[in-house]
Write an enzyme that holds these catalytic residues in place. Structure first.
Site, short mmCIF file in Angstrom:
data_model
loop_
_atom_site.label_atom_id
_atom_site.label_comp_id
_atom_site.label_asym_id
_atom_site.label_seq_id
_atom_site.Cartn_x
_atom_site.Cartn_y
_atom_site.Cartn_z
N SER A 128 26.27 24.61 42.09
CA SER A 128 26.45 23.29 41.49
C SER A 128 25.64 22.24 42.26
CB SER A 128 27.96 22.99 41.47
OG SER A 128 28.27 21.93 40.62
N ASP A 282 27.59 27.45 30.75
CA ASP A 282 27.80 26.23 31.53
C ASP A 282 27.53 25.03 30.62
OD1 ASP A 282 27.58 24.03 33.37
OD2 ASP A 282 27.13 25.46 34.97
N HIS A 311 30.74 26.84 33.95
CA HIS A 311 30.22 26.42 35.26
C HIS A 311 30.88 27.20 36.39
CE1 HIS A 311 28.21 23.85 38.07
NE2 HIS A 311 29.34 23.51 38.64
#
Lengths: 335, 335
Positions: A128, A282, A311
Site C-alpha cells: 500500500s 483492489d 486491497h
C-alpha cells in the site's frame, strides 16, 4: 519500547517548511553481514506501525532474519516517527507540515547510510503506502536498490485514489470535535466514521458477498465493521491520519527535481529488478494503473494477486495471498 | 408545483408502523389511451425527484409522451412524497418509520390502479434505486408488468453495497449538528462530507483517470467535487437521505410474505420480458451481481453498459450511454 530512534536534526521538506529535531523510529530484524549485502528495507503502510509489518517476516519465509538484515522504518506522521502528535509547538498538530513520499525516502536514506553505512539494498518491499515508498526508493536511488516488490500500491496516486481519500478525510473532519485539528480530545465519532467509509474500499465486493470476514473471527458484518474498521482508526491520532492521507494524495515518484514531474521518465529510470503485485480486485490501487506503470519499467514483471481480498490481498490475513507474495519475494531474492 | 399528490390515507408498513395520512407525489407525461395499454412507470432514484428523471423522456425517444402515458412516482422519503421532512409529529424526522421497496411498490400500485384504473403496465424502468423498484414491481405484480428495463440496479442490495452505504451514512452522521436526526438546521458539513464519500463510488476509476468531469463543465477535480457532489446532497434534508439509505439497504424483492426470503424464487417468478442493464464499471451495483440475477429470471437479457461512467452510465449525462439505453428501451417496447 521495541524500536529505536534515529535523530535527523533539522529536515527541510519539499513544501518549504523545516521539520526541526526530527526523528525516525525504526526496528531491525536479523544481523547485517560483513559485506552489508543482505539488507531489506520494508516501509510501513497508512496508519500502520512497524509491528504491523511483522507477519511477513520469519524463519523459512523470504524475509528470513537468519539470512537478512531487515529494517522497518516507520513512515513520518505515523505516530512513532516525527508526527503531528509528537512534535512540539509551533509546528505541532494542525500546523505540522506536508510531508511527501520523497521526503520520507530522503530521511530513510539517511538512516540506511548514516546509521548503518549501507550502500546497496538487496530488496525494498512494502504494502500500500509501503509500496509507494518502495517505488520512491527505486526512483530516488536507482543505483542503490537492487530489487523491489511493491504490493498493492502504485508509483503515483491516481485520481480516483485521491477522490477515495477525499471521502475518508471528509468523514473524519465532519466531526465538529475535529476542530480543524485543534481538538482537545480525539474526534472519536469522526474516526469511527472514517473506518466505516474505508471498509467498503479496503476489501472487494466479493469479500463481502461471500462473508469472508467470518473466517477472521467476526460473527457478523456489523461485528466486523466495528471490531476491525472502527477499531483500526479509533486508536490513532486524527492529525496523524490526515497528515498521512495528504502524503498519500501527493504521491508521485516524479514530483521532485530529479524528474520534474515526468512520470514515465521516473519509471524508466528504475534499475531494480521488480515484481509488481497489485490485487486484481483492489478498488483504489487498481491493477490497470499498476499494469501501465509496470510497462514503463525496464526490469519489471506484472504479477497480480488473484484474490477476493481486494486491497487486503497484501494485508497478511489471507494465507493463500501471503504464500503467493512470499513465493514471489523468494523468487526475486534468489535472482 | 408541477406535480400532483395522491392521498393514500393510512398505510401499514412492513416494519409494523402505520404511516398516517400518507401521500405520493407523482407527475405524468402524455395521455392514457382508451385501452389503458400505453403505460410506463418510471420510479425515482436515491435523492432524486421526478424532474431528475425527465432526461430520458422526449419526442423520438423510447419514452415518448406522444405515444405513452408515463408516470413518475416519487419514492417515499424523497421529500415530495411522504417523508421525514414533511410528516407531522409524532412520526416525523428521526421517528419516521422504515419504508421498504415493497412498501413503495404497494402504494405505487394503489396510485396506478385506484387513480387511473390501470391493469397492465407496458414497461417499468428506472435507474439505481429506481431499478430496484422496477424489480420489485415485477416481483410483486408479475401478471401486471409486461416489460422491465432496470438499469444500474439490482433486485436485492448485495452486502458490499450495504457497506458502501454504511460509509455514506457515517459521514453524514459524524456531524454533531445531525443530532440523531433532531437537528434544528441541516447538518451541512455532514451533507457535504457525504457527497465527498459518494464521489468515489458514483463514477469509475477510469472516469477520474481520464478527467471526464471536464466534459461536464467543471474546471478541475475539486470544482467537480464541490460543484456536483457537495451540491447534490447539500440541498436535501438529512433525515430524508438517511431514510432512503435505509430503504436501499433493506432492498430485497423476496423480503415479503409472497416469497419469504426465497430470492431465487422471486426472480424466477418475474414474468416480464426484461433487459437488465448494469454498468460494467459500476462499483456498488456490480455487473457480477446483475448477471447472477438475470440468470435466475426466465425472460431476461443481460446487457451491460460498456462505459467509463460507472454507476452514472445510467445517470443521463453520458450521451453514448443514454443512446445505448434508449435503443434497448425501444427494442423492448417494440417486442
Amino acid at each position: 519500547m521495541d524500536y529505536k530512534l534515529f535523530e535527523l536534526g533539522n529536515v527541510p521538506l519539499q513544501c518549504g517548511i523545516t521539520l526541526r529535531n526530527a526523528f525516525l523510529a525504526y526496528k531491525t530484524y536479523g544481523t547485517l553481514n560483513a559485506e552489508k549485502s543482505n539488507v531489506i528495507v520494508y516501509p510501513t503502510w497508512y496508519s500502520g506501525q512497524h509491528y504491523d509489518n511483522e507477519w511477513l517476516i520469519g524463519e523459512g519465509m523470504a524475509l528470513d532474519p537468519s539470512k537478512y538484515f531487515i529494517i522497518i522504518p516507520n513512515m513520518l506522521c505515523n505516530g512513532l516517527s516525527s508526527s503531528p502528535s509528537n512534535t512540539p509547538p509551533p509546528f505541532d498538530k494542525a500546523r505540522f507540515p506536508l510531508v511527501t513520499l520523497y521526503d520520507n525516502i530522503q530521511v530513510q536514506h539517511r538512516l540506511i547510510t548514516e546509521q548503518f553505512g549501507i550502500q546497496k539494498i538487496a530488496l525494498v518491499t512494502g504494502w500500500s503506502m509501503g509500496a509507494q515508498q518502495t517505488f520512491q526508493w527505486a526512483a530516488s536511488f536507482p543505483d542503490m536498490v537492487e530489487r523491489i516488490v511493491p504490493f498493492c500500491g502504485t508509483a503515483k496516486t491516481w485520481p480516483h485514489n485521491i477522490v477515495f481519500l477525499e471521502g475518508v478525510k471528509a468523514a473524519l473532519c465532519a466531526d465538529g470535535a475535529w476542530n480543524n485539528g485543534w481538538y482537545t480530545e480525539q474526534p472519536y465519532t469522526g474516526l469511527r466514521a472514517m473506518g466505516r467509509v474505508y471498509a467498503g474500499w479496503g476489501l472487494s465486493q466479493a469479500f463481502y458477498r461471500d462473508a469472508i470476514y467470518l473466517k477472521l473471527g467476526y460473527s457478523s458484518l456489523e461485528d466486523y465493521l466495528i471490531g476491525y474498521w472502527e477499531n483500526l482508526f479509533f486508536r490513532r491520532d486524527a492529525n496523524n491520519l490526515i497528515a498521512m492521507a495528504r502524503t498519500w494524495q501527493k504521491g508521485d515518484i516524479s514530483a521532485n527535481p530529479t524528474y520534474n514531474g515526468d512520470f514515465e521518465k521516473a519509471l524508466h529510470s528504475i534499475k531494480a529488478r521488480a515484481i509488481v503485485m497489485p490485487g486484481d480486485k483492489d478498488l483504489y490501487f487498481t491493477p490497470e494503473d499498476s499494469e501501465y506503470e509496470t510497462k514503463c519499467m525496464p526490469n519489471a514483471i506484472f504479477r497480480p494477486f488473484r484474490s477476493d481480498w481486494g486491497h487486503f490481498a497484501g494485508g497478511g490475513a489471507s494465507p493463500e495471498d501471503t504464500k503467493f507474495l512470499d513465493d514471489s519475494l523468494k523468487e526475486l531474492l534468489a535472482s
